[in-house]
Design an enzyme around this catalytic site. Structure first.
Site, mmCIF file in Angstrom:
data_model
loop_
_atom_site.group_PDB
_atom_site.id
_atom_site.type_symbol
_atom_site.label_atom_id
_atom_site.label_comp_id
_atom_site.label_asym_id
_atom_site.label_seq_id
_atom_site.Cartn_x
_atom_site.Cartn_y
_atom_site.Cartn_z
ATOM 1 N N HIS A 63 0.837 -1.205 0.000
ATOM 2 C CA HIS A 63 0.000 0.000 0.000
ATOM 3 C C HIS A 63 0.866 1.247 0.000
ATOM 4 O O HIS A 63 1.971 1.265 0.548
ATOM 5 C CB HIS A 63 -0.996 0.014 1.159
ATOM 6 C CG HIS A 63 -0.403 -0.084 2.527
ATOM 7 N ND1 HIS A 63 0.024 1.016 3.236
ATOM 8 C CD2 HIS A 63 -0.189 -1.147 3.343
ATOM 9 C CE1 HIS A 63 0.473 0.642 4.421
ATOM 10 N NE2 HIS A 63 0.362 -0.670 4.513
ATOM 11 N N GLU B 289 -4.960 1.690 2.906
ATOM 12 C CA GLU B 289 -4.956 0.509 3.763
ATOM 13 C C GLU B 289 -5.026 0.892 5.230
ATOM 14 O O GLU B 289 -5.677 0.215 6.031
ATOM 15 C CB GLU B 289 -3.703 -0.329 3.490
ATOM 16 C CG GLU B 289 -3.713 -1.719 4.109
ATOM 17 C CD GLU B 289 -3.181 -1.769 5.540
ATOM 18 O OE1 GLU B 289 -3.336 -2.806 6.207
ATOM 19 O OE2 GLU B 289 -2.586 -0.753 5.984
ATOM 20 N N GLU B 290 -4.358 1.978 5.610
ATOM 21 C CA GLU B 290 -4.359 2.403 7.003
ATOM 22 C C GLU B 290 -5.701 3.002 7.415
ATOM 23 O O GLU B 290 -5.907 3.321 8.578
ATOM 24 C CB GLU B 290 -3.232 3.421 7.248
ATOM 25 C CG GLU B 290 -1.825 2.927 6.903
ATOM 26 C CD GLU B 290 -1.341 1.803 7.813
ATOM 27 O OE1 GLU B 290 -2.114 1.355 8.690
ATOM 28 O OE2 GLU B 290 -0.200 1.356 7.644
ATOM 29 N N ASP C 52 -0.032 4.312 1.195
ATOM 30 C CA ASP C 52 -0.298 5.249 2.272
ATOM 31 C C ASP C 52 0.430 4.862 3.553
ATOM 32 O O ASP C 52 0.889 3.722 3.716
ATOM 33 C CB ASP C 52 -1.795 5.324 2.550
ATOM 34 C CG ASP C 52 -2.391 3.949 2.861
ATOM 35 O OD1 ASP C 52 -2.288 3.055 2.015
ATOM 36 O OD2 ASP C 52 -2.941 3.770 3.977
ATOM 37 N N HIS D 103 4.108 2.354 13.043
ATOM 38 C CA HIS D 103 2.993 3.170 13.555
ATOM 39 C C HIS D 103 3.386 4.046 14.741
ATOM 40 O O HIS D 103 2.499 4.596 15.405
ATOM 41 C CB HIS D 103 1.789 2.299 13.956
ATOM 42 C CG HIS D 103 1.038 1.754 12.780
ATOM 43 N ND1 HIS D 103 -0.294 1.434 12.836
ATOM 44 C CD2 HIS D 103 1.412 1.461 11.523
ATOM 45 C CE1 HIS D 103 -0.697 0.970 11.669
ATOM 46 N NE2 HIS D 103 0.336 0.967 10.855
ATOM 47 N N ASP E 282 6.577 0.142 6.933
ATOM 48 C CA ASP E 282 5.140 -0.149 6.789
ATOM 49 C C ASP E 282 4.512 0.851 5.829
ATOM 50 O O ASP E 282 4.001 1.885 6.255
ATOM 51 C CB ASP E 282 4.445 -0.087 8.147
ATOM 52 C CG ASP E 282 2.961 -0.412 8.061
ATOM 53 O OD1 ASP E 282 2.561 -1.082 7.090
ATOM 54 O OD2 ASP E 282 2.205 0.014 8.953
ATOM 55 N N ASP F 39 1.191 -10.338 0.439
ATOM 56 C CA ASP F 39 1.047 -8.973 0.943
ATOM 57 C C ASP F 39 1.975 -8.796 2.140
ATOM 58 O O ASP F 39 2.663 -9.731 2.556
ATOM 59 C CB ASP F 39 -0.413 -8.718 1.332
ATOM 60 C CG ASP F 39 -0.754 -7.238 1.492
ATOM 61 O OD1 ASP F 39 0.098 -6.385 1.161
ATOM 62 O OD2 ASP F 39 -1.870 -6.937 1.954
#
Length: 578
Positions: free
Chosen positions: A152, A219-220, A154, A545, A185, A248
């Site tokens: 992803h 995705e987030e 984002d 994160h 990530d 993934d």
């Protein structure tokens, strides 16, 4: 015992001691020059391992080039650094791909065109729902199922940039680590996939099997705009169960136990827990705080949350259908000195509840919540002023649904617990779930005293579990064989021990379960072989994160090795003749 966790591993002297199938030369394999075959272990064997997949005789350079070549290392550090510098953050519940908040995604896609000109020239590039990216490299043999790699674009937002060692979107490379939001990530995955394809194309690669790359952009924020729009297009184009495998981000990477360097466990995620966000909205009459009722709306909602956290508590369960069961079997077989002395016996007993509780109690909350449903009251809002009674009170309770449960069971439990509380306070209880007949329980209250239960979004059941037995799944056997081949080809680049740096590990590949959800939630119908795995070693990526997210360049390069060798090893592979 030491280092007990679900992923606690042990060292043993050799692959032979592990019982990993030893490679033997068979005439058919030699004739094709593609791989070494293995003698099949007994059907009663626990945690059988696929043989390593030998490098295809395709004339391309070794994947070790990525790790060893200084020019490539420098180029790759720059690629990932520049990707991190574009702040492709996304907030919750984005609904419009044309919203100006997505402008950085447009900038990021322009950067990808600059960094990977051959991919953009040779692949069919599609924009789905404006910002979803799909690259298709058409294979010459259309009878072979395509393979699909995902990532992803984002990243999660930043709270306070001043907390970071380096500015979060500076993409600093200090010679060892690449720092910044998205470095692990999962722009490392996205850039790694494109880099592997770009490199193959520089070597005049002509794919036999079609390869697709699919990159969502939210995705987030649950992925509805990105992956949620891409998956239906691919299903319409290729059909159900049309992909050989889907890979993934995710999983637990690769892990050792403490200082043990002989055994390296590869832990792709082959399943995910489900999810439910339960919204509770309470409406009660207001008034002046100097004349309060016995229980304000906040008090009633607090009682509900208290009882949800007290009654009918969830318990772990672990049977042979759960990926962690197979992982524990691997540990008990290959690492007997590093697991609980009772583990083998409890695995053999067949008591799923007793085994689940024993493992959860021994190994702590992080393990417990792979085996049972979690419940967390995350949002609570009510009241506007100190002298005004609250009229609208809301809360959201997040559930991650264990493999042995369903969202419907959680809804029914919530109603059982909440109904008597609503009755005691003369509140009308409304149940408003899609697909469930709406109900309203009247307890003598009026329209001004109501409590509505509803989901924040559509509930998600636990994901189907992908097969992980190399004796019955040829796709898993080949996938895991490539993983073994890559990580048994060289020593740990993160090691500072001179003795350790001269040795290579024995790799044991076993399925893992994820407590969160990836974009694969939209792709279940496209393949039974869905793997969620960012192939990074323990200690090579930190702080997803949160503050000071970073990844070691060597770990990023090893990921590229995996993608590169997977593409090559599946390109000419024929499952029917395997």
């Amino acid at each position: 015992m030491k280092g007990l966790s679900l992923f606690g591993l042990a060292s043993v002297p050799s692959a032979l001691a592990l019982g990993i199938p030893q490679q033997v030369l068979l005439p058919g394999s030699i004739a094709h020059g593609l791989e070494l075959e293995a003698l099949k272990p007994s059907a009663r064997e626990t945690c059988p391992q696929a043989p390593k997949v030998a490098t295809p005789n395709d004339g391309f350079h070794s994947s070790l080039t990525f790790l060893k070549d200084e020019a490539f290392r420098a180029r790759q550090a720059k690629r990932l650094s520049r990707a991190v510098q574009v702040p492709t953050t996304v907030g919750d519940f984005a609904t419009d791909p044309y919203d100006e908040s997505f402008a950085p995604i447009v900038e990021f896609q322009s950067l990808l065109e600059e960094l990977f000109p051959l991919v953009h020239a040779k692949a069919t590039v599609e924009h789905i729902n404006r910002l979803g990216l799909v690259f298709t490299l058409q294979g010459a043999d259309t009878t072979r199922k395509p393979v699909l790699f995902m990532a992803h674009q984002d990243v999660v937002p930043i709270d306070d940039p001043s907390d970071w060692t380096h500015p979060p979107f500076s993409g600093v490379f200090d010679g060892e680590w690449i720092w910044g939001r998205g470095s692990s990530d999962c722009k490392n995955v996205l850039i790694g996939l494109l880099s592997s394809i770009e490199d193959l194309l520089t070597q005049k690669w002509q794919p036999q099997r079609t390869v697709l790359l699919a990159f969502g952009f939210d995705e987030e924020s649950h992925g509805f705009l990105g992956a949620g729009s891409i998956a239906p297009v691919l299903e319409e184009r290729y059909g159900k169960d049309s992909f050989e495998f889907i890979l993934d981000e995710g999983g637990m990477g690769l892990q050792n136990l403490g200082d043990d360097t002989d055994i390296l466990y590869a832990l792709p995620g082959v399943g995910e827990k489900g999810s439910l966000d339960l919204v509770l909205e309470l409406a009660v009459p207001g008034g002046h705080s100097s004349v309060p009722p016995a229980h304000t709306g906040i008090g009633i909602m607090s009682e509900i949350i208290y009882e949800l956290e007290r009654q009918e508590l969830f318990s772990p369960r672990l049977d042979s259908s759960h990926p962690s069961y197979g992982m524990l079997e691997c540990q008990a077989r290959y690492s007997p000195d590093f697991v609980e002395p009772w583990l083998s016996d409890k695995l053999a007993d067949g008591d799923a509840e007793a085994l689940g509780e024993a493992v959860a109690s021994s190994r702590g909350p992080a393990v417990r919540y792979t085996l049972q449903t979690s419940q967390a009251a995350d949002l609570f809002n009510g009241g506007v002023k100190t002298n005004a009674l609250p009229e609208k009170i809301s809360a959201v309770v997040n559930y991650r649904v264990a493999l042995h449960m369903t969202p419907d069971q959680l809804r029914e439990r919530a109603v059982r617990i909440i109904r008597p509380i609503a009755a005691a306070h003369n509140v009308t209880l409304n149940i408003d779930f899609p697909g469930v007949a709406k109900t309203a329980d009247e307890f003598g209250g009026t329209g001004a005293r109501t409590l509505t239960l509803s989901p924040l979004m559509e509930a998600l059941s636990p994901a189907p579990i992908s097969p992980t037995d190399p004796l019955t799944s040829k796709t898993w056997a080949r996938f895991s064989g490539v993983a073994r081949s890559v990580f048994e080809s060289h020593s740990n680049p993160l090691s500072t021990d001179s003795v350790e740096s001269e040795s290579t590990p024995t790799v044991v590949v076993t399925g893992d379960i994820m407590t969160g959800n990836t974009d694969t939630r939209f792709y279940w119908s496209l393949s039974e072989n869905i793997y969620r795995w960012s192939p990074s070693r323990q200690g090579g990526a930190f702080n997803i994160h949160t503050v000071d997210e970073r990844i070691r360049l060597d770990v990023h390069l090893e990921g590229i090795m995996v993608y590169y060798d997977l593409i090559r090893s599946f390109d000419n592979w024929d499952e029917e003749s395997a």
